[in-house]
Design an enzyme around this catalytic site. Structure first.
Site, PDB file in Angstrom:
ATOM      1  N   ASN A  19       0.827  -1.210   0.000  1.00 17.26           N
ATOM      2  CA  ASN A  19       0.000   0.000   0.000  1.00 17.26           C
ATOM      3  C   ASN A  19       0.862   1.262   0.000  1.00 17.26           C
ATOM      4  O   ASN A  19       0.359   2.359   0.211  1.00 17.26           O
ATOM      5  CB  ASN A  19      -0.921   0.008   1.214  1.00 17.26           C
ATOM      6  N   HIS A  28     -14.234  -1.672   5.985  1.00 15.88           N
ATOM      7  CA  HIS A  28     -13.065  -2.345   6.560  1.00 15.88           C
ATOM      8  C   HIS A  28     -13.365  -2.873   7.971  1.00 15.88           C
ATOM      9  O   HIS A  28     -14.129  -2.271   8.721  1.00 15.88           O
ATOM     10  CB  HIS A  28     -11.928  -1.316   6.632  1.00 15.88           C
ATOM     11  N   GLU A  66     -15.977   4.287   3.089  1.00 16.23           N
ATOM     12  CA  GLU A  66     -14.570   4.495   2.747  1.00 16.23           C
ATOM     13  C   GLU A  66     -14.528   5.358   1.496  1.00 16.23           C
ATOM     14  O   GLU A  66     -15.387   5.214   0.626  1.00 16.23           O
ATOM     15  CB  GLU A  66     -13.880   3.150   2.470  1.00 16.23           C
ATOM     16  N   SER A  93     -10.950  -0.620   0.163  1.00 17.36           N
ATOM     17  CA  SER A  93      -9.620  -1.216   0.269  1.00 17.36           C
ATOM     18  C   SER A  93      -9.435  -2.497  -0.526  1.00 17.36           C
ATOM     19  O   SER A  93      -8.346  -2.797  -0.978  1.00 17.36           O
ATOM     20  CB  SER A  93      -9.285  -1.473   1.740  1.00 17.36           C
ATOM     21  N   ASP A 111     -13.592   6.993   5.749  1.00 14.63           N
ATOM     22  CA  ASP A 111     -12.276   6.402   5.976  1.00 14.63           C
ATOM     23  C   ASP A 111     -11.465   6.575   4.692  1.00 14.63           C
ATOM     24  O   ASP A 111     -11.758   5.966   3.662  1.00 14.63           O
ATOM     25  CB  ASP A 111     -12.459   4.921   6.329  1.00 14.63           C
ATOM     26  N   HIS A 121      -7.134   4.712   1.818  1.00 17.62           N
ATOM     27  CA  HIS A 121      -6.539   4.512   0.490  1.00 17.62           C
ATOM     28  C   HIS A 121      -6.715   5.729  -0.410  1.00 17.62           C
ATOM     29  O   HIS A 121      -6.511   5.640  -1.624  1.00 17.62           O
ATOM     30  CB  HIS A 121      -7.122   3.257  -0.164  1.00 17.62           C
ATOM     31  N   LYS A 168      -0.203   4.132   4.637  1.00 18.71           N
ATOM     32  CA  LYS A 168      -0.338   3.667   3.254  1.00 18.71           C
ATOM     33  C   LYS A 168       0.434   4.609   2.332  1.00 18.71           C
ATOM     34  O   LYS A 168       1.653   4.569   2.342  1.00 18.71           O
ATOM     35  CB  LYS A 168      -1.797   3.458   2.930  1.00 18.71           C
TER      36      LYS A 168
HETATM   37  C1  LIG Z   1      -5.480  -0.160   6.462  1.00 15.23           C
HETATM   38  C2  LIG Z   1      -6.815   0.361   6.765  1.00 15.23           C
HETATM   39  C3  LIG Z   1      -7.126   0.841   8.034  1.00 15.23           C
HETATM   40  C4  LIG Z   1      -6.208   0.692   9.207  1.00 15.23           C
HETATM   41  O1  LIG Z   1      -5.128   1.539   9.158  1.00 15.23           O
HETATM   42  P1  LIG Z   1      -3.794   1.132   9.932  1.00 15.23           P
HETATM   43  O2  LIG Z   1      -3.062   2.399  10.099  1.00 15.23           O
HETATM   44  O3  LIG Z   1      -3.100   0.137   9.073  1.00 15.23           O
HETATM   45  O4  LIG Z   1      -4.227   0.528  11.250  1.00 15.23           O
HETATM   46  C5  LIG Z   1      -8.366   1.416   8.217  1.00 15.23           C
HETATM   47  N1  LIG Z   1      -9.273   1.482   7.226  1.00 15.23           N
HETATM   48  C6  LIG Z   1      -9.007   1.017   5.999  1.00 15.23           C
HETATM   49  C7  LIG Z   1     -10.044   1.123   4.938  1.00 15.23           C
HETATM   50  C8  LIG Z   1      -7.779   0.421   5.734  1.00 15.23           C
HETATM   51  O5  LIG Z   1      -7.528  -0.068   4.524  1.00 15.23           O
END
Ligand SMILES: *Cc1c(COP(=O)(O)O)cnc(C)c1O
Length: 376
Positions: A48, A134, A178, A182, A207, A210, A232
């Site tokens: 990522n 997620h 999101e 993801s 969220d 990404h 990421k």
């Molecule tokens: C990776 C991810 C998270 C968590 O983030 P981290 O910093 O890795 O704990 C939260 N939401 C989504 C959609 C993700 O892909």
């Protein structure tokens, strides 16, 4: 009561049977998009680190300088002595980049979600989350104690129907989605969700795990809470929530995953500051992962990629694993993502600004040769 060993063996056997047993493999990411696994150097399509910032010289130098200056760890939670001055700088820069009044940095994106939901909603409140949200959004929602309902993926009319039927039975209501999904790489209908939230007297949590660094930031409406991660595209580590100054003030005094967990190592904060600076100033880098993804989907006659994430559907979990292993034998690291993480098995490709067109073409050609995507 079964003996612990017997209980665990039975559980593991059942997972193995369903091909749901997960395994950890040592993988050392090295130069650019390369990763070392099982003594072999592979081209990774599974990171990522979309912009290649984990190893960017300025990011590494910033982390090294903070490491030398402050040491390896934070020593305490942010509310005690862990609130290194770098937090202030990072949060100011992040808020500024996201067009928000303020930001709060957490230990990780997971911790940000766990802490934020429970700070904002609880018993007697309603959460409506996209079906493909997620796992940490769902965990955050469950932990809050609010009633959790799911609307069909990106389906505004289903979301509206649930609001129409259920909103009145609860006090507060939080919609959850999101920005970039993801595991599917598609985008959410943010404007529609925002309008629904307004219409039904609700808040919207997005969220952006990404999206940060890949999608140009939008100025959010006052009822929108943006969260995301620095792990990421920002190539570092740590989660964040941003929004109004009031929101952030309240989160900082209420989110248990912020209060009761040790602060991030200063070197990590410094890396994030440097990475964000690159993201803010480089006007071409962010386009490259999507360009590679769209090159890849056009080579395979798949629907055009919406983001740097491209799922390639396969028959079942066994086929996903088999294809992933075959690709690995040919020098490519591609993750097989299977239920229960996702509803249907797939190969998940992620594209980085550091990939070359030749690498994208090589993996696409190999897939074609293996009969993927399958004729349906
Ligand atoms: C990776 C991810 C998270 C968590 O983030 P981290 O910093 O890795 O704990 C939260 N939401 C989504 C959609 C993700 O892909």
């Amino acid at each position: 009561m079964p003996a612990l060993d017997a209980y665990l063996q039975e559980k593991l056997d059942a997972l193995e049977e369903k091909q749901q047993k997960r395994r950890l493999y040592s993988t050392a990411r090295s130069e650019g998009v390369q990763a070392e696994k099982n003594g072999k150097t592979l081209i990774s399509f599974s990171c990522n680190d979309y912009l290649g910032l984990t190893q960017h010289p300025e990011v590494v130098a910033a982390a090294r300088a903070a490491l030398e200056k402050y040491g390896a760890g934070a020593g305490a939670s942010r509310l005690v002595t862990g609130n290194n001055p770098l937090y202030d700088e990072l949060e100011k820069n992040l808020a500024n980049y996201k067009h928000c009044e303020a930001a709060c940095v957490f230990g990780s994106g997971y911790l940000a979600n766990i802490g934020t939901f429970a700070a904002l909603v609880g018993e007697g409140d309603l959460i409506l989350a996209d079906k493909l949200s997620h796992a940490c959004l769902i965990d955050g929602a469950k932990l809050s104690g609010a009633k959790l309902l799911r609307f069909a993926h990106n389906d505004l009319s289903h979301c509206r129907a649930l609001l129409e039927a259920r909103r009145k039975d609860y006090q507060k209501c939080l919609l959850v989605t999101e920005t970039v999904f993801s595991m599917d790489g598609d985008l959410s209908p943010l404007e529609g969700l925002s309008a629904l939230a307004r219409e039904y007297d609700s808040w919207l949590l997005t969220d952006d795990a990404h999206g940060l660094g890949l999608l140009p930031p939008q100025t959010p409406a006052a009822h929108i809470i943006q969260m995301g991660t620095l792990s990421k595209a920002a190539g570092s580590y740590g989660g964040y929530v941003c929004g109004t100054a009031l929101l952030v003030d309240y989160i900082k005094t209420s989110a248990r995953s912020l209060i009761y967990s040790t602060a991030l190592p200063p070197a990590t904060l410094a890396a994030s500051i440097a990475a964000l600076d690159i993201i803010k100033h480089d006007k071409t880098l962010y386009k490259k992962p999507l360009e590679h993804a769209q090159h890849f989907t056009s080579l395979l006659n798949l629907p055009a990629a919406h983001s740097a994430i491209v799922p390639v559907a396969v028959k079942d979990s066994a086929q996903a694993l088999e294809l992933s292993q075959k690709l690995e034998a040919q020098g490519f690291l591609v993750a097989a993502i299977r239920p229960p993480t996702v509803p249907s098995a797939r190969l998940r490709f992620t594209f980085s600004a550091l990939h070359t067109s030749e690498q994208v073409e090589a993996v696409a050609a190999l897939l074609k040769k293996m009969g993927v995507p399958c004729a349906s």
